[in-house]
Design a protein around this motif. Structure first.
Motif, mmCIF file in Angstrom:
data_model
loop_
_atom_site.group_PDB
_atom_site.id
_atom_site.type_symbol
_atom_site.label_atom_id
_atom_site.label_comp_id
_atom_site.label_asym_id
_atom_site.label_seq_id
_atom_site.Cartn_x
_atom_site.Cartn_y
_atom_site.Cartn_z
ATOM 1 N N SER A 1 -3.078 34.187 63.826
ATOM 2 C CA SER A 1 -4.287 33.914 64.607
ATOM 3 C C SER A 1 -3.946 33.017 65.791
ATOM 4 O O SER A 1 -2.985 32.234 65.729
ATOM 5 C CB SER A 1 -5.351 33.222 63.752
ATOM 6 O OG SER A 1 -4.974 31.873 63.481
ATOM 7 N N PRO A 2 -4.738 33.098 66.851
ATOM 8 C CA PRO A 2 -4.533 32.186 67.977
ATOM 9 C C PRO A 2 -4.710 30.717 67.565
ATOM 10 O O PRO A 2 -4.027 29.842 68.094
ATOM 11 C CB PRO A 2 -5.601 32.611 68.989
ATOM 12 C CG PRO A 2 -5.838 34.055 68.687
ATOM 13 C CD PRO A 2 -5.720 34.149 67.178
ATOM 14 N N LEU B 1 -1.439 26.736 76.650
ATOM 15 C CA LEU B 1 -1.350 27.988 75.918
ATOM 16 C C LEU B 1 -2.583 28.838 76.219
ATOM 17 O O LEU B 1 -3.697 28.316 76.253
ATOM 18 C CB LEU B 1 -1.299 27.652 74.421
ATOM 19 C CG LEU B 1 -0.838 28.691 73.447
ATOM 20 C CD1 LEU B 1 0.596 29.090 73.716
ATOM 21 C CD2 LEU B 1 -0.964 28.159 72.031
ATOM 22 N N SER B 2 -2.413 30.133 76.448
ATOM 23 C CA SER B 2 -3.581 30.988 76.666
ATOM 24 C C SER B 2 -4.373 31.092 75.366
ATOM 25 O O SER B 2 -3.814 30.979 74.267
ATOM 26 C CB SER B 2 -3.172 32.365 77.177
ATOM 27 O OG SER B 2 -2.435 33.064 76.212
ATOM 28 N N SER B 3 -5.668 31.285 75.472
ATOM 29 C CA SER B 3 -6.547 31.260 74.291
ATOM 30 C C SER B 3 -6.277 32.403 73.319
ATOM 31 O O SER B 3 -6.637 32.304 72.145
ATOM 32 C CB SER B 3 -8.013 31.291 74.736
ATOM 33 O OG SER B 3 -8.283 32.496 75.435
ATOM 34 N N SER B 4 -5.645 33.463 73.759
ATOM 35 C CA SER B 4 -5.368 34.603 72.880
ATOM 36 C C SER B 4 -3.939 34.612 72.342
ATOM 37 O O SER B 4 -3.546 35.532 71.628
ATOM 38 C CB SER B 4 -5.653 35.912 73.616
ATOM 39 O OG SER B 4 -4.815 36.003 74.755
ATOM 40 N N ALA B 5 -3.152 33.594 72.668
ATOM 41 C CA ALA B 5 -1.735 33.565 72.271
ATOM 42 C C ALA B 5 -1.574 33.527 70.760
ATOM 43 O O ALA B 5 -2.281 32.803 70.065
ATOM 44 C CB ALA B 5 -1.037 32.370 72.895
ATOM 45 N N THR B 6 -0.624 34.324 70.265
ATOM 46 C CA THR B 6 -0.270 34.296 68.845
ATOM 47 C C THR B 6 1.228 34.093 68.646
ATOM 48 O O THR B 6 1.662 33.912 67.515
ATOM 49 C CB THR B 6 -0.687 35.592 68.128
ATOM 50 O OG1 THR B 6 -0.011 36.698 68.725
ATOM 51 C CG2 THR B 6 -2.188 35.793 68.149
#
Length: 153
Positions: free
Chosen positions: A89-90, A30-35
């Motif tokens: 939040s991510p 998962l990308s660190s900014s994914a919500t």
């Protein structure tokens, strides 16, 4: 665009489910900014059933690590075996992703796969939903939450 209106990195994302019931994922991280996440389901579910499933697996961890019971602001089941959830939040998104990746597809678990969604954030998910409504008048309504309370009709 990210939740602040800036350009975000293109999510690793996934394509629609394959015949195996799994997403055609390009990346299992998962990308660190994914919500936002997509959930492939083994059967048709109501929103209430899906929310109960999320809480049965992730609820205690959300409560312990984040101090919140409902860390999501958008839940939509647009098709009979697909759910879209945007988290507030991510970290909440990451917790759900990690937990459900471990159990997805196991006997008795109605989630068969989970991956990062293409639309990230509440506004992009609402915009995507509105665009779909213009194309099809029979689109089901999403559930939208503010501070854990549903504001949907």
């Amino acid at each position: 665009f990210d939740r602040l209106g800036g350009i975000s990195e293109r999510p690793k994302g996934c394509r629609m489910p394959t015949s195996s019931g799994k997403f055609a994922s390009e990346n299992l991280v998962l990308s660190s900014s994914a919500t936002a996440l997509l959930f492939k389901l083994s059967r048709k579910m109501t929103e209430a059933e899906f929310i109960e499933t999320l809480h049965s697996f992730c609820g205690p961890i959300w409560q312990m690590q984040l101090g919140v019971r409902k860390p999501y602001d958008f839940i939509h089941l647009p098709w009979s075996k697909l759910a879209v959830v945007n988290f507030t939040s991510p970290k909440a998104c990451g917790v759900c992703f990690e937990v459900l990746k471990l159990v997805a597809g196991r006997p008795g678990v109605c989630v068969t796969d989970v991956c990062e969604a293409l639309q990230q954030g509440l506004a992009p998910n609402l915009a995507h939903f509105c665009a779909k409504c213009q194309q099809n008048s029979k689109v089901s309504l999403p559930l939208v939450f503010i501070d854990g309370r549903s504001i949907s009709p």
